[in-house]
Scaffold this active site. Structure first.
Site, PDB file in Angstrom:
ATOM      1  CD  GLU A  18      -3.002  -1.050   2.258  1.00 45.64           C
ATOM      2  OE1 GLU A  18      -4.002  -1.781   2.165  1.00 45.64           O
ATOM      3  OE2 GLU A  18      -2.835  -0.256   3.209  1.00 45.64           O
TER       4      GLU A  18
ATOM      5  CD  GLU B 282      -3.928  -5.665   3.583  1.00 46.56           C
ATOM      6  OE1 GLU B 282      -4.724  -4.816   4.077  1.00 46.56           O
ATOM      7  OE2 GLU B 282      -2.693  -5.566   3.679  1.00 46.56           O
TER       8      GLU B 282
END
Length: 438
Positions: free
Chosen positions: A167, A350
């Site tokens: 991320e 995720e």
């Protein structure tokens, strides 16, 4: 669950995700200090000033934790390595005790027929490098390349997949513009440079691993679906700007060798001189791409400086994080990532929620998590039916853990952790997934 393994093509992979600082316990094994330790020690940054010193004590309990992964029927365990555990000063002499831990961890996965999916960096910058500017310093790409080589030479022959950085938006924007994550800055120049240097470090890391003969190398981006708060042109522009700095900056950098004009409007004076020359390194070929998805955001205009945009509360049901539950956003995000990545295999790396779990009689009822996962798995199947090459889906997270600035309050786990005794208790969602995958 509303699905079983049979509802997916043969070879589709199911997994659970974690990260090093959130579960391992950073007080053990010769790990060096990180900017998260100092961020947490600064009053007001983290709930109750909680930190990852012990976390879930995964460092000592990993065998039992991996038994939980295997017993649930998962195929993949997505984990991360701690830069400061492997190299306490960020560069120079590696910590053999830290490398030995990851040796044991990876071998234990293989012994349980779990595919080790490694992320090299999940947000814990060694303090010695943070003192030198961390992600705002262009040298970070070389520092990260050195770390990559140390890990790859030790573990690379046994890793199923590797992504350099989890991320990048959270690393760059959350830590340098919003100040909500370490290092806690609120500085547009630092943000522009950090976001660019994250991608430069990603490229150097891929380059190093390719040179060592590794394959199945990818990238993991977090997406939030952006929509205007109303029908006005100003709100539409606000949503485009949000989409630009959260989603498109990174995928366009990696797949198109450019940054969105809506972001350059704010970043252009602050990006490193000659940054365009770095795109040949940033755009190196990948083998797969991962998407982390949790929610959507409604965007409204403001009169302030760039990005001239703010978020407004939406009408949909929300998780304990206050995030709207919007499964269609996963469908749209997968379709869009497919447009950028082409036929490259995609993974949901995720997805999950924080919920107020009810513990009664030694059992943990987390029906909201079951409902959430059902809705999002269904959205992923819709995307696959529309031709998206989705090859796997990894739930966040295996267990309750350190939720960064929110401390230990927000629980995302399939397994409940008592943070006093550290006892693990599989929740209803864990058992539901186990039945679905059996």
């Amino acid at each position: 669950m509303d699905f079983t393994r049979k509802d997916y093509p043969e070879g589709f992979l199911f997994g659970a995700s974690t990260s090093s600082y959130q579960i391992e316990g950073h007080d053990f094994g010769g790990a060096g200090p990180t900017h998260w330790d100092t961020f947490a020690a600064t009053p007001g940054n983290v709930v109750r000033a909680e930190h990852g010193g012990i976390a879930c004590d995964h460092y000592h309990r990993f065998e039992a934790d991996l038994d939980l992964v295997a017993d649930a029927g998962f195929d993949v365990y997505r984990f991360s390595t701690s830069w400061a555990r492997v190299m306490p000063d960020g560069i120079g002499q590696p910590n053999e005790e830290g490398l030995d831990f990851y040796d044991r961890l990876v071998d234990a996965m293989l012994e349980r027929d779990l595919k080790p999916a490694a992320t090299l960096y999940h947000w814990e910058m060694p303090s010695a490098l943070a003192d030198k500017g961390g992600w705002t310093n262009r040298d970070v790409a070389s520092w990260f390349a050195e770390f990559t080589e140390i890990v790859s030479r030790r573990l690379g022959d046994r890793l199923w997949s590797v992504a350099p950085i989890n991320e990048p938006w959270c690393v760059g924007w959350m830590g340098h513009f919003l100040g909500l994550h370490a290092p806690g800055l609120r500085d547009i120049r630092a943000t522009a440079r950090a976001m660019h240097h994250v991608l430069l470090a990603h490229g150097r890391s891929i380059e190093v691993m390719r040179s060592l003969g590794q394959d199945k190398l990818g990238a993991v981006f977090n997406f939030e679906w952006a929509e205007p708060a109303d029908d006005s042109p100003e709100a539409q522009r606000a949503a485009e700007t949000f989409d630009g700095y959260l989603n498109r900056f990174f995928v366009e950098g990696v797949f198109r060798g450019r940054y969105p004009e809506t972001v350059l409007e704010g970043f252009a004076p602050h990006l490193p001189e000659g940054y365009q020359d770095d795109f040949p390194l940033i755009t190196q070929k990948l083998d797969w791409c991962g998407l982390n998805y949790y929610t959507r955001k409604l965007c409204a205009p403001t009169d302030g400086p760039w990005p001239h945009q703010t978020e407004v509360e939406g009408p949909l049901p929300k998780t304990l994080m206050g995030w709207e539950i919007y499964p269609d956003g996963l469908y749209y995000s997968l379709k869009r990532l497919h447009e950028y990545a082409g036929d490259m295999p995609l993974y949901v790396t995720e997805n999950g929620l924080a919920s107020p779990d009810v513990i009664e009689g030694g059992k943990v009822d987390d029906q909201p998590r079951i409902d959430y996962l059902n809705q999002h798995f269904a959205a992923a199947r819709r995307a696959m039916e529309d031709g998206v090459p989705l090859n796997g889906y990894f739930v966040w997270s295996l267990m309750d853990n350190y939720e960064w600035a929110l401390g230990y309050e927000k629980r995302f786990g399939l397994v409940h952790v008592d943070f006093d005794s550290l006892e693990r208790t599989p929740k209803a969602s864990y058992h539901a997934l186990k039945r679905a995958l059996s």
